[in-house]
Design an enzyme around this catalytic site. Structure first.
Site, PDB file in Angstrom:
ATOM      1  N   SER A  22      86.287  28.935 103.055  1.00 33.84           N
ATOM      2  CA  SER A  22      86.464  30.466 102.695  1.00 33.84           C
ATOM      3  C   SER A  22      86.856  31.111 103.712  1.00 33.84           C
ATOM      4  CB  SER A  22      84.771  30.506 102.267  1.00 33.84           C
ATOM      5  OG  SER A  22      83.952  32.499 102.041  1.00 33.84           O
ATOM      6  N   TYR A  74      75.413  30.779 105.343  1.00 33.70           N
ATOM      7  CA  TYR A  74      76.549  29.872 104.186  1.00 33.70           C
ATOM      8  C   TYR A  74      77.790  29.998 105.075  1.00 33.70           C
ATOM      9  CZ  TYR A  74      80.084  29.760 101.222  1.00 33.70           C
ATOM     10  OH  TYR A  74      81.296  30.065 100.003  1.00 33.70           O
TER      11      TYR A  74
END
Length: 328
Positions: free
Chosen positions: A131, A155
């Site tokens: 990501s 995250y």
């Protein structure tokens, strides 16, 4: 690369991006195998008939023995690993489950692929989803692949860990692995309404004011889901070249847009006249203020570039939600 006749494993196919990737591979003639731990009848994967065209295997990405058996059985030509806990808010509330899914799920799968290859069932290409958030909250923008990963929040840290683990398997075992670092992906079928695009569209369709949890100034890089799928397939093709193993590839529009501007463009796409309800101050805790990617490498070396301009993609996405959501 010709996907016709190839057997491909897609983890996370029940999710938003995974469903579009599985659908594209099916369209190109691949046999798509997906793992299923839970059943979500509301997912695009199920509601649009993608599941019926895949081979669904009951297994958990955390179960090493099951993964090893499945890899031996199907002898995959390619694996796309998208399975993850994908929401920042949940990661902040439940880091343990996020680390289990995103970190352990990655190394268990890669180790099963490595072990299967030792006895001859070698997977020819493995693409792991990282990501843009793996880069962390840094001053130097746009993000470039050569930058150090400096995440802070659960995250972001989980995706950075998965990113590093994946590339370590390429470096140590010469496995044909590469990593994607995508910008924020939007499109039809994203059922995570904590995200700005589906949440705003649902509110507008219901005739409500879209709520901003920030003050509207945070900036993000957005790409349409079909461009994201193109990026995954381009990275998979790149693994035909041994010198590209272990690479990480950015894919984004490279044009940051503020949350407020994005919401206004969604409203414009809807043709309605509503004003955002700004409820936040600054950037919510646990989120990065400004993010966008330099995608020069994937453009120049792999020939990928976005085909969907933002307003066109938002209009297409709004049409999907208008067809699929009931007006309250």
């Amino acid at each position: 690369m010709n996907w016709s006749g190839a057997t491909v494993l897609v983890t996370g196919a029940q999710g938003f991006i995974g469903s579009w990737l599985a659908e594209r591979l099916l369209q190109e003639g691949a046999e798509v195998v997906v793992l299923q731990r839970d059943f979500d009848p509301g997912s695009r994967f199920h509601s649009e008939g993608i599941e019926e065209r895949c081979t669904v295997v009951r297994a958990d990405v955390l179960d090493y023995e099951s993964l090893l058996r499945i890899i031996h059985q199907y002898r995959f030509g390619a694996v796309f690993h998208l399975a993850a806990q994908a929401l920042v808010g949940i990661a902040n509330r439940s880091p343990l489950a996020t680390y289990e899914s995103n970190v352990r799920g990655t190394y268990v799968l890669l180790e099963a692929i490595r072990a299967a290859g030792v006895v001859g069932d070698r997977v020819e290409r493995v693409v792991v989803a990282s990501s843009d958030k793996a880069y962390g909250d840094v001053e130097e923008l746009p993000y470039r692949e050569a930058q150090a990963l400096e995440p802070s929040y659960p995250y972001d840290v989980s995706k950075a860990c998965a990113d590093l683990i994946a590339r370590s398997y390429a470096a140590t075992f010469d496995m044909p692995v590469a990593v994607t670092r995508l910008a924020n992906v939007y499109g039809g079928g994203d059922a995570n309404f904590t995200r700005i695009v589906p949440d705003t569209m649902r509110a507008v369709i219901r005739g409500e004011r879209p709520v901003l949890r920030s003050d509207g100034t945070p900036e993000r890089d957005f790409i349409y889901v079909e461009d994201a799928v193109d990026a995954y397939l381009a990275v998979a093709r790149s693994l035909e070249r041994p010198e590209l193993r272990g690479r990480a590839w950015n894919a984004g529009a490279g044009k940051p847009i503020s949350v407020m501007e994005l919401v206004r463009r969604i409203v414009a796409a809807s043709g309605k006249d509503v004003e955002p309800d700004v409820q936040g101050e600054g950037t919510p805790h646990g989120e990065i203020d400004r993010q966008y990617l330099d995608s020069g490498a994937i453009r120049e070396e792999l020939g990928w570039q976005p085909r969907w301009e933002l307003d066109r993609g938002l209009a297409e996405t709004y049409g999907w939600y208008e067809r699929h959501l009931s007006v309250a």
